[in-house]
Scaffold this active site. Structure first.
Site, mmCIF file in Angstrom:
data_model
loop_
_atom_site.group_PDB
_atom_site.id
_atom_site.type_symbol
_atom_site.label_atom_id
_atom_site.label_comp_id
_atom_site.label_asym_id
_atom_site.label_seq_id
_atom_site.Cartn_x
_atom_site.Cartn_y
_atom_site.Cartn_z
ATOM 1 N N GLY A 13 0.775 -1.246 0.000
ATOM 2 C CA GLY A 13 0.000 0.000 0.000
ATOM 3 C C GLY A 13 0.799 1.285 0.000
ATOM 4 N N SER A 14 2.011 1.261 -0.562
ATOM 5 C CA SER A 14 2.772 2.521 -0.570
ATOM 6 C C SER A 14 2.168 3.520 -1.567
ATOM 7 C CB SER A 14 4.259 2.279 -0.861
ATOM 8 O OG SER A 14 4.460 1.899 -2.194
ATOM 9 N N ASN A 15 1.606 3.035 -2.661
ATOM 10 C CA ASN A 15 0.915 3.961 -3.583
ATOM 11 C C ASN A 15 -0.325 4.540 -2.917
ATOM 12 O OD1 ASN A 15 2.053 4.288 -6.421
ATOM 13 N ND2 ASN A 15 2.321 2.085 -6.066
ATOM 14 N N MET A 93 -3.721 -7.217 -7.025
ATOM 15 C CA MET A 93 -3.146 -8.274 -7.839
ATOM 16 C C MET A 93 -4.198 -9.238 -8.403
ATOM 17 S SD MET A 93 -0.406 -6.900 -7.822
ATOM 18 C CE MET A 93 1.166 -7.571 -8.266
ATOM 19 N N ILE A 95 -6.982 -9.759 -11.836
ATOM 20 C CA ILE A 95 -7.434 -9.281 -13.139
ATOM 21 C C ILE A 95 -8.904 -8.930 -13.008
ATOM 22 C CG2 ILE A 95 -7.900 -10.032 -15.517
ATOM 23 C CD1 ILE A 95 -5.349 -11.804 -15.208
ATOM 24 N N ASN A 110 -5.152 2.122 -13.315
ATOM 25 C CA ASN A 110 -4.202 1.181 -12.724
ATOM 26 C C ASN A 110 -2.810 1.771 -12.820
ATOM 27 O OD1 ASN A 110 -3.170 -1.341 -11.722
ATOM 28 N ND2 ASN A 110 -2.587 -1.870 -13.813
ATOM 29 N N HIS A 112 1.228 0.547 -13.135
ATOM 30 C CA HIS A 112 2.022 -0.631 -13.476
ATOM 31 C C HIS A 112 3.499 -0.226 -13.505
ATOM 32 C CE1 HIS A 112 2.710 -4.579 -15.221
ATOM 33 N NE2 HIS A 112 3.521 -4.001 -16.089
ATOM 34 N N ASP A 148 -3.257 -4.719 -18.551
ATOM 35 C CA ASP A 148 -2.086 -3.826 -18.656
ATOM 36 C C ASP A 148 -2.035 -3.130 -20.022
ATOM 37 O OD1 ASP A 148 -1.194 -4.496 -16.089
ATOM 38 O OD2 ASP A 148 0.053 -6.146 -16.816
ATOM 39 N N GLU A 177 6.244 6.225 -9.176
ATOM 40 C CA GLU A 177 4.828 5.823 -9.058
ATOM 41 C C GLU A 177 4.110 6.733 -8.074
ATOM 42 O OE1 GLU A 177 3.936 1.636 -8.478
ATOM 43 O OE2 GLU A 177 5.901 1.061 -9.216
HETATM 44 C C1 GAR Z 1 3.540 -1.273 -7.307
HETATM 45 O O1 GAR Z 1 4.851 -1.292 -7.780
HETATM 46 C C2 GAR Z 1 2.556 -1.355 -8.468
HETATM 47 O O2 GAR Z 1 2.971 -0.654 -9.593
HETATM 48 C C3 GAR Z 1 2.531 -2.833 -8.721
HETATM 49 O O3 GAR Z 1 2.508 -3.414 -7.440
HETATM 50 C C4 GAR Z 1 3.224 -2.555 -6.539
HETATM 51 C C5 GAR Z 1 2.347 -2.299 -5.348
HETATM 52 O O4 GAR Z 1 3.059 -1.602 -4.373
HETATM 53 N N1 GAR Z 1 1.405 -3.217 -9.516
HETATM 54 C C6 GAR Z 1 1.428 -4.160 -10.433
HETATM 55 O O5 GAR Z 1 2.419 -4.826 -10.681
HETATM 56 C C7 GAR Z 1 0.124 -4.369 -11.161
HETATM 57 N N2 GAR Z 1 0.327 -5.098 -12.364
HETATM 58 P P1 GAR Z 1 2.315 -0.832 -3.226
HETATM 59 O O6 GAR Z 1 1.332 -1.833 -2.612
HETATM 60 O O7 GAR Z 1 3.397 -0.453 -2.257
HETATM 61 O O8 GAR Z 1 1.601 0.354 -3.813
#
Ligand code: GAR
Length: 208
Positions: A13-15, A93, A95, A110, A112, A148, A177
Site C-alpha cells: 500500500g505505498s501507492n 493483484m 485481473i 491502474n 504498473h 495492462d 509511481e
Molecule cells: C507497485 O509497484 C505497483 O505498480 C505494482 O505493485 C506494486 C504495489 O506496491 N502493480 C502491479 O504490478 C500491477 N500489475 P504498493 O502496494 O506499495 O503500492
C-alpha cells in the site's frame, strides 16, 4: 468538487499512502472514500484505517487471480454504496473482468511498474533488467479488458544502471509511481483527461 476515490489494494500500500497523503494535504483534488482489499492481511488496510479511512476486506472467493462472480458483484455494490467517482487499482493483484470495467468505464485506473506496452504481467522490474533495457519506468493507464493495456494517462522514466538489482530498480520506479499516480487522479478530478481513439489527451498540456 473533490473527486471521491476508491483504492483497491492487495499488499503493502505505498501507492495508497502517497494518494492519501497528497489528498489530505490538498496537493490533489481528491478524497479517498474507501479502500478495498482481496487480502485480509494487506498492510494497506492498516494504513487506510490509521488515516481514518474506511477499509474493507472483500473475499475474492476464488484462488484464481481474477475477480468474477459473486465477489465481483460484492466489489461493485460496495463501490456504488460509497458513491465513488473513480476506482484506482494500486497493487491490486487481480485481473478485473468486463462487468466491473463496464460499471466504471473510463473511471478506473491502474498503475504498473513498467513503461507499457513493454513488460506486462508480474515481476516486470526483473524482466526489464533481464532484457537489458537502459530505461524503465511506471505507467498509469485506464483499465480496459486488455490487461495492462488500456489508454496511457501518464508515464515516468527512470535510468537502469549496470549494477542495479531488482530491489534497487523497483525502488527507483516506485518513487516515480508515488508522484504520477496522484497526479493522474488530480487530472481526472479536474476533468482534464479526454479519450480519443485509444489515446488520452490532457487538457492544457500538449506534452512539449
Ligand atoms: C507497485 O509497484 C505497483 O505498480 C505494482 O505493485 C506494486 C504495489 O506496491 N502493480 C502491479 O504490478 C500491477 N500489475 P504498493 O502496494 O506499495 O503500492
Amino acid at each position: 468538487m473533490s473527486c471521491r476515490v476508491a483504492v483497491l489494494v492487495s499488499g503493502r500500500g505505498s501507492n495508497l499512502q502517497s494518494i492519501i497523503d497528497k489528498s489530505k494535504s490538498r496537493e490533489i483534488d481528491a478524497e479517498v472514500a474507501v479502500v478495498l482489499s482481496d487480502n485480509k492481511e494487506a498492510f494497506a488496510l492498516a494504513r487506510a484505517r490509521k488515516a481514518g479511512i474506511e477499509a474493507h476486506y472483500i473475499d475474492p472467493e476464488v484462488t484464481k487471480p481474477v475477480l468474477i462472480g459473486n465477489a465481483e458483484d460484492n466489489y461493485i455494490n460496495t463501490l456504488k454504496e460509497y458513491k465513488v467517482d473513480l476506482v484506482c487499482l494500486a497493487g491490486f493483484m487481480r485481473i478485473v473482468k468486463e462487468k466491473i470495467i463496464a460499471e466504471f468505464k473510463w473511471k478506473m485506473m491502474n498503475i504498473h511498474p513498467s513503461l507499457l506496452p513493454s513488460f506486462k504481467g508480474l515481476h516486470v522490474q526483473k524482466k526489464a533488467l533481464d532484457y537489458g533495457v537502459r530505461f524503465a519506468g511506471a505507467t498509469v493507464h485506464f483499465v480496459t479488458g486488455d490487461v495492462d493495456g488500456g489508454p496511457i494517462i501518464l508515464q515516468a522514466v527512470v535510468p537502469v544502471y549496470q549494477d542495479d538489482t531488482e530491489e534497487s530498480l523497483s525502488s527507483r520506479i516506485l518513487k516515480e509511481e508515488h508522484r504520477i499516480y496522484p497526479e493522474a487522479i488530480d487530472l481526472f478530478s479536474k476533468n482534464k483527461l479526454k479519450i480519443k481513439d485509444n489515446r488520452v489527451f490532457i487538457e492544457g498540456d500538449d506534452g512539449k
